[in-house]
Design a protein around this motif. Sequence first.
Motif, mmCIF file in Angstrom:
data_model
loop_
_atom_site.group_PDB
_atom_site.id
_atom_site.type_symbol
_atom_site.label_atom_id
_atom_site.label_comp_id
_atom_site.label_asym_id
_atom_site.label_seq_id
_atom_site.Cartn_x
_atom_site.Cartn_y
_atom_site.Cartn_z
ATOM 1 N N GLY A 222 0.878 -1.241 0.024
ATOM 2 C CA GLY A 222 0.098 0.018 -0.054
ATOM 3 C C GLY A 222 0.545 1.098 0.015
ATOM 4 N N ARG A 223 0.491 2.329 -0.633
ATOM 5 C CA ARG A 223 1.027 3.536 -0.456
ATOM 6 C C ARG A 223 0.992 4.547 0.604
ATOM 7 N NH1 ARG A 223 -1.594 6.436 -5.127
ATOM 8 N NH2 ARG A 223 -3.502 5.295 -4.621
ATOM 9 N N LEU A 224 0.045 4.099 1.659
ATOM 10 C CA LEU A 224 -0.289 5.081 2.770
ATOM 11 C C LEU A 224 0.044 4.024 4.137
ATOM 12 C CD1 LEU A 224 -1.587 7.291 3.847
ATOM 13 C CD2 LEU A 224 -3.732 6.298 4.219
ATOM 14 N N VAL A 225 1.024 4.739 4.541
ATOM 15 C CA VAL A 225 1.694 4.200 6.081
ATOM 16 C C VAL A 225 1.313 5.151 6.962
ATOM 17 C CG1 VAL A 225 3.716 3.271 7.401
ATOM 18 C CG2 VAL A 225 3.518 3.031 4.697
ATOM 19 N N LEU A 226 0.432 4.534 8.205
ATOM 20 C CA LEU A 226 0.372 5.275 9.333
ATOM 21 C C LEU A 226 0.730 4.487 10.470
ATOM 22 C CD1 LEU A 226 -3.575 6.069 8.156
ATOM 23 C CD2 LEU A 226 -1.487 7.662 8.236
ATOM 24 N N ASP A 227 0.700 5.402 11.759
ATOM 25 C CA ASP A 227 1.065 4.894 13.065
ATOM 26 C C ASP A 227 -0.026 4.923 14.025
ATOM 27 O OD1 ASP A 227 1.110 7.379 13.586
ATOM 28 O OD2 ASP A 227 3.537 7.315 14.220
ATOM 29 N N GLU A 228 -1.148 5.129 13.577
ATOM 30 C CA GLU A 228 -2.251 5.429 14.633
ATOM 31 C C GLU A 228 -3.316 4.916 14.007
ATOM 32 O OE1 GLU A 228 -4.458 6.598 17.500
ATOM 33 O OE2 GLU A 228 -4.983 7.394 15.833
ATOM 34 N N MET A 229 -3.778 4.101 15.102
ATOM 35 C CA MET A 229 -5.338 3.073 14.316
ATOM 36 C C MET A 229 -6.505 3.971 14.144
ATOM 37 S SD MET A 229 -4.528 0.012 14.033
ATOM 38 C CE MET A 229 -3.068 -1.101 15.005
ATOM 39 N N THR A 230 -6.559 5.034 14.853
ATOM 40 C CA THR A 230 -7.788 6.143 14.544
ATOM 41 C C THR A 230 -7.711 6.654 13.045
ATOM 42 O OG1 THR A 230 -8.025 6.724 16.706
ATOM 43 C CG2 THR A 230 -9.111 8.004 15.135
ATOM 44 N N LEU A 231 -6.379 6.998 12.699
ATOM 45 C CA LEU A 231 -6.042 7.624 11.170
ATOM 46 C C LEU A 231 -6.240 6.322 9.965
ATOM 47 C CD1 LEU A 231 -2.951 9.526 12.047
ATOM 48 C CD2 LEU A 231 -5.276 10.288 11.762
ATOM 49 N N MET A 232 -5.973 4.997 10.733
ATOM 50 C CA MET A 232 -6.270 3.956 9.674
ATOM 51 C C MET A 232 -7.743 3.905 9.651
ATOM 52 S SD MET A 232 -3.401 1.398 11.195
ATOM 53 C CE MET A 232 -1.648 2.098 11.640
ATOM 54 N N LEU A 233 -8.461 3.866 10.613
ATOM 55 C CA LEU A 233 -9.894 3.603 10.400
ATOM 56 C C LEU A 233 -10.445 5.006 9.727
ATOM 57 C CD1 LEU A 233 -12.669 2.452 11.172
ATOM 58 C CD2 LEU A 233 -12.443 3.858 13.291
ATOM 59 N N GLU A 234 -9.813 6.161 9.935
ATOM 60 C CA GLU A 234 -10.745 7.280 9.039
ATOM 61 C C GLU A 234 -10.365 6.990 7.333
ATOM 62 O OE1 GLU A 234 -9.412 10.928 10.261
ATOM 63 O OE2 GLU A 234 -9.988 10.515 12.409
ATOM 64 N N ALA A 235 -8.763 6.609 7.165
ATOM 65 C CA ALA A 235 -8.670 6.165 5.723
ATOM 66 C C ALA A 235 -9.599 5.034 5.206
ATOM 67 C CB ALA A 235 -7.090 5.895 5.792
ATOM 68 N N ALA A 236 -9.839 4.086 5.827
ATOM 69 C CA ALA A 236 -10.469 2.894 5.389
ATOM 70 C C ALA A 236 -12.047 3.347 5.199
ATOM 71 C CB ALA A 236 -10.555 1.970 6.495
ATOM 72 N N LEU A 237 -12.540 4.191 6.036
ATOM 73 C CA LEU A 237 -13.945 4.777 5.585
ATOM 74 C C LEU A 237 -13.977 5.586 4.541
ATOM 75 C CD1 LEU A 237 -14.718 5.839 9.398
ATOM 76 C CD2 LEU A 237 -15.793 3.895 8.089
ATOM 77 N N ALA A 238 -12.851 6.262 4.335
ATOM 78 C CA ALA A 238 -12.626 7.048 2.910
ATOM 79 C C ALA A 238 -12.615 6.347 1.810
ATOM 80 C CB ALA A 238 -11.592 8.107 3.271
ATOM 81 N N GLY A 239 -12.387 4.797 1.827
ATOM 82 C CA GLY A 239 -12.402 4.245 0.857
ATOM 83 C C GLY A 239 -11.149 4.328 0.055
ATOM 84 N N VAL A 240 -9.814 4.651 0.852
ATOM 85 C CA VAL A 240 -8.590 4.539 0.462
ATOM 86 C C VAL A 240 -8.072 3.380 0.219
ATOM 87 C CG1 VAL A 240 -6.055 5.270 1.005
ATOM 88 C CG2 VAL A 240 -8.098 7.021 1.305
ATOM 89 N N GLY A 241 -8.186 2.321 1.136
ATOM 90 C CA GLY A 241 -7.852 0.831 0.778
ATOM 91 C C GLY A 241 -8.452 0.053 2.024
ATOM 92 N N LEU A 242 -7.850 -1.139 2.270
ATOM 93 C CA LEU A 242 -8.365 -1.910 3.157
ATOM 94 C C LEU A 242 -7.369 -1.626 4.318
ATOM 95 C CD1 LEU A 242 -8.302 -5.311 1.187
ATOM 96 C CD2 LEU A 242 -10.472 -3.808 1.786
ATOM 97 N N ALA A 243 -8.004 -1.933 5.625
ATOM 98 C CA ALA A 243 -7.345 -1.511 6.765
ATOM 99 C C ALA A 243 -7.488 -2.927 7.841
ATOM 100 C CB ALA A 243 -7.913 -0.661 7.536
#
Length: 311
Positions: A222-243
Motif C-alpha cells: 500500500g502507498r499509505l503508511v500510518l502509525d495510529e489506528m484512528t487514522l487508519m480507520l478514517e482512511a478505510a472509511l474514506a475508501g482509500v484501501g483495506l485496513a
Amino acid sequence: MARTRSGLAEYEAVVAVARLGSFRAAAVELGMSTSALSHAVAALEARLGVRLFNRTTRSVSPTDAGDQFIARIAPALGEIGQAVEAVNSHRETPTGTLRINTSAGAARMILAPIVLEYLRRYPEMNVVIVTEGKLVDIVGQGFDAGIRLAEAVPNDMIAVPIGGDQRMLVVGAPSYFRDSPRPQVPDDLLGHECIRARMASGSIWRWEFECRGQAIAVDAPGRLVLDEMTLMLEAALAGVGLAYLSQWSVAGHIAAGRLVPVLEDCSPPYPGLCLYYPGRRHVPAGLRALIGLIRERNAAGVSFNGEIPIS
C-alpha cells in the motif's frame, strides 16, 4: 551543625527529577507546575548548601552529591509511601493517585467501561494514564500498573485479564469494493491497496492470519503508511484501501454498513489485554480496587474486543 528542615514534597521532587531526567516530566507526575517544582528543588539545595543537579538547556542529571543524597532518601520515601498505603487499606474508600502506563489503543478501550466507572465508584481517587507505543519499566518509571496485550506482559509481573479475547479484521469501505474484488484468501491482499501500519520500532506490521490451522503472515502492500489506528480507520472509511483493525473499533461501522469485513474465517481470536503489576510490592488500596472492578466484570462475563496496541 546547622539543622536542616524540609518537607516530603521537596524530597519527592528531587527523586522524581532524578528518575525521569526532566523537571517537566516530574512536575506532571507529581501534579504541580514546573516552576513550583523547580523552586522546591532550588530551595532544598539552598538549605543543604549543595547542588543536587547539573542543569543544561537539554538535560538534567544528578551531581555526585545528588546521587548519594537520592540513594539514601529514595528507599525511605518508598517506605513512607507504603506505610501511607497500608493505613489507607483500612479505609472504606481508597484515596490517592493511581498511575497507569498503556498504549493509546488500550486506553481508548478501557476508558469508558473501566476507568470512568472506577472514578464514579471511588470519588477520592485520581487516575493518571500515560500512553506510549513502547513497553516501559513501570516500576522504574513510577507507575502502579500497566495495561498491555497478554503476550507483552513481562514474566515477573502479576497479570489480571481484562475482558475476553480480541480479534482483528480486514475491512474496506463499500466504495473501495466497487472497483476491487473482495479477497478470498490472505494472499489475495497482495493485489490490493492496503493501509499499512508502522510500529513504534519503525518496522511495518505484517498482517497475521490463520487459515485451517496454518499461520500466514502477509506484508500487505500500500502507498499509505500510518502509525495510529484512528487514522487508519478514517482512511478505510474514506475508501482509500483495506485496513487491518480490531473488531471492537470497527463493529459499529460494520453494523451501519460503512465498512465491510473480509477474510473473517482466517481471523481467529487471540488473548486480549491484561492489567499487570509487580508482585513483590505492597499493592496500593487504589490498585486493589481497580483489580476488584476488573475481576467483577470478568465474573459477570462482560467482554469487549479492544484495539491492538502498536508496540
